[in-house]
Motif scaffolding. Sequence first.
Motif, PDB file in Angstrom:
ATOM      1  N   THR A 100       0.723  -1.217  -0.065  1.00 16.46           N
ATOM      2  CA  THR A 100       0.007  -0.121   0.211  1.00 16.46           C
ATOM      3  C   THR A 100       0.923   1.275  -0.078  1.00 16.46           C
ATOM      4  O   THR A 100       0.290   2.478  -0.015  1.00 16.46           O
ATOM      5  CB  THR A 100      -0.989  -0.146   1.290  1.00 16.46           C
ATOM      6  N   ARG A 101       2.087   1.362   0.039  1.00 14.29           N
ATOM      7  CA  ARG A 101       3.143   2.310   0.125  1.00 14.29           C
ATOM      8  C   ARG A 101       4.168   1.838  -0.319  1.00 14.29           C
ATOM      9  O   ARG A 101       4.937   0.827  -0.170  1.00 14.29           O
ATOM     10  CB  ARG A 101       3.085   2.905   1.501  1.00 14.29           C
ATOM     11  N   PRO A 112      14.186  16.844  -3.833  1.00 12.20           N
ATOM     12  CA  PRO A 112      13.241  17.843  -4.789  1.00 12.20           C
ATOM     13  C   PRO A 112      12.761  16.812  -6.020  1.00 12.20           C
ATOM     14  O   PRO A 112      11.493  16.879  -6.446  1.00 12.20           O
ATOM     15  CB  PRO A 112      13.946  18.954  -5.332  1.00 12.20           C
ATOM     16  N   PHE A 113      13.733  15.942  -6.347  1.00 18.06           N
ATOM     17  CA  PHE A 113      13.377  15.033  -7.528  1.00 18.06           C
ATOM     18  C   PHE A 113      12.619  14.013  -7.221  1.00 18.06           C
ATOM     19  O   PHE A 113      11.429  13.758  -7.867  1.00 18.06           O
ATOM     20  CB  PHE A 113      14.889  14.284  -7.909  1.00 18.06           C
ATOM     21  N   TYR A 114      12.402  13.534  -5.832  1.00 14.13           N
ATOM     22  CA  TYR A 114      11.466  12.459  -5.568  1.00 14.13           C
ATOM     23  C   TYR A 114       9.977  13.073  -5.124  1.00 14.13           C
ATOM     24  O   TYR A 114       9.257  12.637  -5.138  1.00 14.13           O
ATOM     25  CB  TYR A 114      11.749  11.736  -4.441  1.00 14.13           C
ATOM     26  N   GLY A 118       5.906  12.717  -6.082  1.00 15.00           N
ATOM     27  CA  GLY A 118       4.831  12.511  -5.039  1.00 15.00           C
ATOM     28  C   GLY A 118       5.336  12.099  -3.998  1.00 15.00           C
ATOM     29  O   GLY A 118       4.482  11.736  -2.877  1.00 15.00           O
ATOM     30  N   PHE A 119       6.589  11.820  -3.584  1.00 12.14           N
ATOM     31  CA  PHE A 119       6.909  11.578  -2.391  1.00 12.14           C
ATOM     32  C   PHE A 119       7.100  12.404  -1.394  1.00 12.14           C
ATOM     33  O   PHE A 119       7.257  13.704  -1.736  1.00 12.14           O
ATOM     34  CB  PHE A 119       8.330  10.755  -2.456  1.00 12.14           C
ATOM     35  N   ILE A 131      26.664   9.312   3.701  1.00 18.07           N
ATOM     36  CA  ILE A 131      25.768  10.494   2.956  1.00 18.07           C
ATOM     37  C   ILE A 131      24.481  10.823   3.775  1.00 18.07           C
ATOM     38  O   ILE A 131      23.820  10.075   4.170  1.00 18.07           O
ATOM     39  CB  ILE A 131      25.649   9.813   1.518  1.00 18.07           C
ATOM     40  N   ARG A 132      24.307  11.983   3.780  1.00 18.04           N
ATOM     41  CA  ARG A 132      23.204  12.568   4.480  1.00 18.04           C
ATOM     42  C   ARG A 132      21.741  11.906   3.574  1.00 18.04           C
ATOM     43  O   ARG A 132      21.792  12.277   2.360  1.00 18.04           O
ATOM     44  CB  ARG A 132      23.303  13.856   4.531  1.00 18.04           C
ATOM     45  N   HIS A 133      20.919  11.265   4.218  1.00 19.42           N
ATOM     46  CA  HIS A 133      19.684  10.716   3.600  1.00 19.42           C
ATOM     47  C   HIS A 133      18.434  11.426   4.514  1.00 19.42           C
ATOM     48  O   HIS A 133      18.499  11.710   5.766  1.00 19.42           O
ATOM     49  CB  HIS A 133      19.789   9.193   3.512  1.00 19.42           C
ATOM     50  N   ARG A 134      17.228  11.427   3.831  1.00 19.38           N
ATOM     51  CA  ARG A 134      15.979  11.499   4.757  1.00 19.38           C
ATOM     52  C   ARG A 134      14.980  10.345   4.009  1.00 19.38           C
ATOM     53  O   ARG A 134      15.166   9.888   2.796  1.00 19.38           O
ATOM     54  CB  ARG A 134      15.353  12.667   4.212  1.00 19.38           C
ATOM     55  N   ASP A 135      13.945   9.701   4.965  1.00 18.15           N
ATOM     56  CA  ASP A 135      13.222   8.762   4.439  1.00 18.15           C
ATOM     57  C   ASP A 135      12.235   9.621   3.662  1.00 18.15           C
ATOM     58  O   ASP A 135      11.836  10.792   4.005  1.00 18.15           O
ATOM     59  CB  ASP A 135      12.822   8.054   5.504  1.00 18.15           C
ATOM     60  N   MET A 136      11.445   8.933   2.681  1.00 22.32           N
ATOM     61  CA  MET A 136      10.381   9.357   1.847  1.00 22.32           C
ATOM     62  C   MET A 136       9.415   8.303   1.850  1.00 22.32           C
ATOM     63  O   MET A 136      10.028   7.283   1.619  1.00 22.32           O
ATOM     64  CB  MET A 136      10.816   9.967   0.571  1.00 22.32           C
ATOM     65  N   GLU A 137       8.217   8.739   1.596  1.00 18.65           N
ATOM     66  CA  GLU A 137       7.295   7.773   1.300  1.00 18.65           C
ATOM     67  C   GLU A 137       6.172   8.548   0.408  1.00 18.65           C
ATOM     68  O   GLU A 137       5.913   9.310   0.099  1.00 18.65           O
ATOM     69  CB  GLU A 137       6.658   7.119   2.409  1.00 18.65           C
TER      70      GLU A 137
END
Length: 140
Positions: A100-101, A112-114, A118-119, A131-137
């Motif tokens: 579902t996700r 910005p790309f993601y 729609g993320f 490397i600096r990351h953030r979670d996206m959904e």
Amino acid sequence: MTVEIAQTRDITTCRALRRTVFIEEQHVPEADEIDDLDDVALHVLATDAGRPVGSARIILLDETAKIGRVCVLQDQRGTGLGAALIRASLDIARQQQGVTRAKLGAQEYAIPFYEKLGFTVFGPVYLDAGIRHRDMELAL
């Protein structure tokens, strides 16, 4: 450009692309790049006139499809191939029963790309392979 994107079982080719982008270009340690999840993942491969140019993988975790290891060769960046790989990965995720996700860990510069796909961002900044990351959904 004659790009084809499809699910594949050719892990060797996907790993070769990831080696070029992550290990050689981004200096990610090989021990961080190669893991035991390739054998259980769904793999997506992009080819241009038969030449491998990008890949991604999908790990299924209950109702979540975790998209990762998204890479595009340098000479193909800026062509829309990365977005096409993500869209193809989302299509494959939608075909999996109970999913579902979609979730991914985005390098900060790529947020910005993601977002354009729609993320949305959630959670704190974290380091993955230095490397600096953030979670996206994205709800499917």
